[in-house]
Write a protein that holds these residues in place. Structure first.
Motif, PDB file in Angstrom:
ATOM      1  N   UNK A 182       0.858  -1.185   0.000  1.00  0.00           N
ATOM      2  CA  UNK A 182       0.000   0.000   0.000  1.00  0.00           C
ATOM      3  C   UNK A 182       0.892   1.232   0.000  1.00  0.00           C
ATOM      4  N   UNK A 183       0.678   2.114  -0.971  1.00  0.00           N
ATOM      5  CA  UNK A 183       1.526   3.280  -1.145  1.00  0.00           C
ATOM      6  C   UNK A 183       0.672   4.528  -1.245  1.00  0.00           C
ATOM      7  N   UNK A 184       1.166   5.597  -0.605  1.00  0.00           N
ATOM      8  CA  UNK A 184       0.567   6.923  -0.741  1.00  0.00           C
ATOM      9  C   UNK A 184       1.669   7.942  -0.494  1.00  0.00           C
ATOM     10  N   UNK A 185       2.042   8.651  -1.563  1.00  0.00           N
ATOM     11  CA  UNK A 185       3.094   9.659  -1.414  1.00  0.00           C
ATOM     12  C   UNK A 185       4.399   9.022  -1.005  1.00  0.00           C
ATOM     13  N   UNK A 186       4.930   9.457   0.132  1.00  0.00           N
ATOM     14  CA  UNK A 186       6.210   8.949   0.632  1.00  0.00           C
ATOM     15  C   UNK A 186       6.043   7.762   1.573  1.00  0.00           C
ATOM     16  N   UNK A 187       4.814   7.359   1.859  1.00  0.00           N
ATOM     17  CA  UNK A 187       4.578   6.244   2.772  1.00  0.00           C
ATOM     18  C   UNK A 187       4.374   4.958   1.976  1.00  0.00           C
ATOM     19  N   UNK A 188       4.989   3.887   2.459  1.00  0.00           N
ATOM     20  CA  UNK A 188       4.847   2.579   1.826  1.00  0.00           C
ATOM     21  C   UNK A 188       4.801   1.521   2.928  1.00  0.00           C
ATOM     22  N   UNK A 189       3.741   0.735   2.948  1.00  0.00           N
ATOM     23  CA  UNK A 189       3.624  -0.350   3.917  1.00  0.00           C
ATOM     24  C   UNK A 189       3.348  -1.648   3.187  1.00  0.00           C
ATOM     25  N   UNK A 190       3.898  -2.727   3.723  1.00  0.00           N
ATOM     26  CA  UNK A 190       3.762  -4.048   3.118  1.00  0.00           C
ATOM     27  C   UNK A 190       2.985  -4.941   4.078  1.00  0.00           C
ATOM     28  N   UNK A 191       1.994  -5.638   3.534  1.00  0.00           N
ATOM     29  CA  UNK A 191       1.219  -6.615   4.306  1.00  0.00           C
ATOM     30  C   UNK A 191       1.630  -7.992   3.800  1.00  0.00           C
ATOM     31  N   UNK A 192       2.181  -8.808   4.713  1.00  0.00           N
ATOM     32  CA  UNK A 192       2.571 -10.178   4.381  1.00  0.00           C
ATOM     33  C   UNK A 192       1.567 -11.127   5.015  1.00  0.00           C
ATOM     34  N   UNK A 193       1.007 -12.015   4.187  1.00  0.00           N
ATOM     35  CA  UNK A 193       0.008 -12.988   4.659  1.00  0.00           C
ATOM     36  C   UNK A 193       0.543 -14.376   4.355  1.00  0.00           C
ATOM     37  N   UNK A 194       0.637 -15.219   5.405  1.00  0.00           N
ATOM     38  CA  UNK A 194       1.194 -16.561   5.229  1.00  0.00           C
ATOM     39  C   UNK A 194       0.123 -17.651   5.161  1.00  0.00           C
ATOM     40  N   UNK A 195      -1.125 -17.271   5.119  1.00  0.00           N
ATOM     41  CA  UNK A 195      -2.217 -18.244   5.104  1.00  0.00           C
ATOM     42  C   UNK A 195      -2.979 -18.269   6.409  1.00  0.00           C
ATOM     43  N   UNK A 196      -2.336 -17.826   7.489  1.00  0.00           N
ATOM     44  CA  UNK A 196      -3.000 -17.765   8.786  1.00  0.00           C
ATOM     45  C   UNK A 196      -2.937 -16.365   9.396  1.00  0.00           C
ATOM     46  N   UNK A 197      -1.774 -15.746   9.331  1.00  0.00           N
ATOM     47  CA  UNK A 197      -1.609 -14.425   9.948  1.00  0.00           C
ATOM     48  C   UNK A 197      -1.107 -13.423   8.921  1.00  0.00           C
ATOM     49  N   UNK A 198      -1.439 -12.181   9.178  1.00  0.00           N
ATOM     50  CA  UNK A 198      -0.993 -11.082   8.323  1.00  0.00           C
ATOM     51  C   UNK A 198      -0.204 -10.109   9.191  1.00  0.00           C
ATOM     52  N   UNK A 199       0.952  -9.672   8.686  1.00  0.00           N
ATOM     53  CA  UNK A 199       1.777  -8.716   9.409  1.00  0.00           C
ATOM     54  C   UNK A 199       1.979  -7.482   8.539  1.00  0.00           C
ATOM     55  N   UNK A 200       2.121  -6.344   9.197  1.00  0.00           N
ATOM     56  CA  UNK A 200       2.313  -5.068   8.505  1.00  0.00           C
ATOM     57  C   UNK A 200       3.698  -4.542   8.857  1.00  0.00           C
ATOM     58  N   UNK A 201       4.459  -4.172   7.824  1.00  0.00           N
ATOM     59  CA  UNK A 201       5.789  -3.596   8.027  1.00  0.00           C
ATOM     60  C   UNK A 201       5.963  -2.401   7.110  1.00  0.00           C
TER      61      UNK A 201
END
Length: 197
Positions: A166-185
Motif C-alpha cells: 500500500x503506497x501513498x506519497x512517501x509512505x509505503x507499507x507491506x502486508x505479508x500474509x502466510x495463510x494464517x496471519x498477516x503482518x504489517x511492516x
C-alpha cells in the motif's frame, strides 16, 4: 329554670369570626391545605424540575457528541498505515471465516479498493459477483499484489502466501500474509511496478 345573667353570653357587635382548623390557612383568598399549593407554586417559580434538567442534559450530551464526531472526522486524514492494518485484519478474518465456515473465500482487488467473495464449489468466480466485505481505499492510496487476484483463501488454512503493498506519497507499507496471519511492516518507496522484498 332561669340562667343567671352572669353566665349568659352578651351579644357581640361586628362580624363573627369562626376559628379554622389548624391544618388549613387562608392565603390570598384561597384556602391553602397544609401548604401544598404554596409549595408547588414556589417550586415552579424557583427553578427547574428533575425531568426538565434531564432533558437539558440529554440535549447537551447529544450536541457535544455530534461536535466531537464532526471535529474528529475532519481532522483525521486517511493514513496508509491505518489502511494497511485494516487490510491485514480483514484478510485474517476472511481466512478464519473460510476455515471455520468450511467454504472458500477469495480476495478481489480493483483500482478503487478490495473485497471478499464466496467461491462456488467449482472454483470459478463469475464477473460481477457481489463482494461480501467491500472496502474502498481513500484517494491517494494504491494497493498492488504480488500475484493476480482473486486470491482464494483455502478451507484448510493452506492459502498461497500473499504480499500486498500500500503506497501513498512517501509512505509505503507491506502486508505479508502466510495463510494464517498477516503482518504489517514499513518499506521504502519503490519505483513503479517493483515490489519491496
Amino acid at each position: 329554670m332561669t340562667v343567671p345573667s352572669s353566665v349568659r353570653p352578651e351579644p357581640v357587635a361586628g362580624p363573627v369570626v369562626v376559628p379554622q382548623a389548624p391544618s388549613s390557612r387562608v392565603t390570598d383568598g384561597r384556602v391553602d391545605r397544609l401548604g401544598a399549593n404554596r409549595s408547588r407554586r414556589a417550586a415552579a417559580d424557583l427553578g427547574m424540575t428533575l425531568v426538565e434538567m434531564l432533558i437539558v442534559l440529554a440535549i447537551i450530551g447529544i450536541a457535544s457528541g455530534g461536535v466531537a464526531l464532526a471535529i474528529g472526522s475532519a481532522t483525521r486524514a486517511p493514513s496508509v498505515e491505518s489502511e494497511a492494518r485494516r487490510f491485514a485484519t480483514r484478510l485474517e478474518a476472511a481466512g478464519d471465516d473460510a476455515m471455520l465456515g468450511d467454504r472458500m473465500i477469495a480476495l478481489t482487488v480493483d483500482d478503487s479498493g478490495y473485497g471478499f467473495v464466496r467461491v462456488p464449489a467449482d472454483g470459478a468466480i463469475p464477473k460481477g459477483t457481489p463482494k461480501l466485505d467491500r472496502h474502498a481505499l481513500p484517494g491517494g492510496v494504491a494497493m498492488t499484489l504480488d500475484q493476480a487476484p482473486p486470491l482464494v483463501l483455502g478451507m484448510n488454512g493452506q492459502s498461497k502466501p500473499l504480499l500486498a503493498t500500500l503506497v501513498s506519497g512517501e509512505q509505503c507499507l507491506v502486508v505479508r500474509y502466510d495463510g494464517l496471519t498477516a503482518t504489517v511492516t514499513r518499506a521504502a518507496v519503490q519505483t513503479a511496478g517493483a515490489l519491496p522484498t
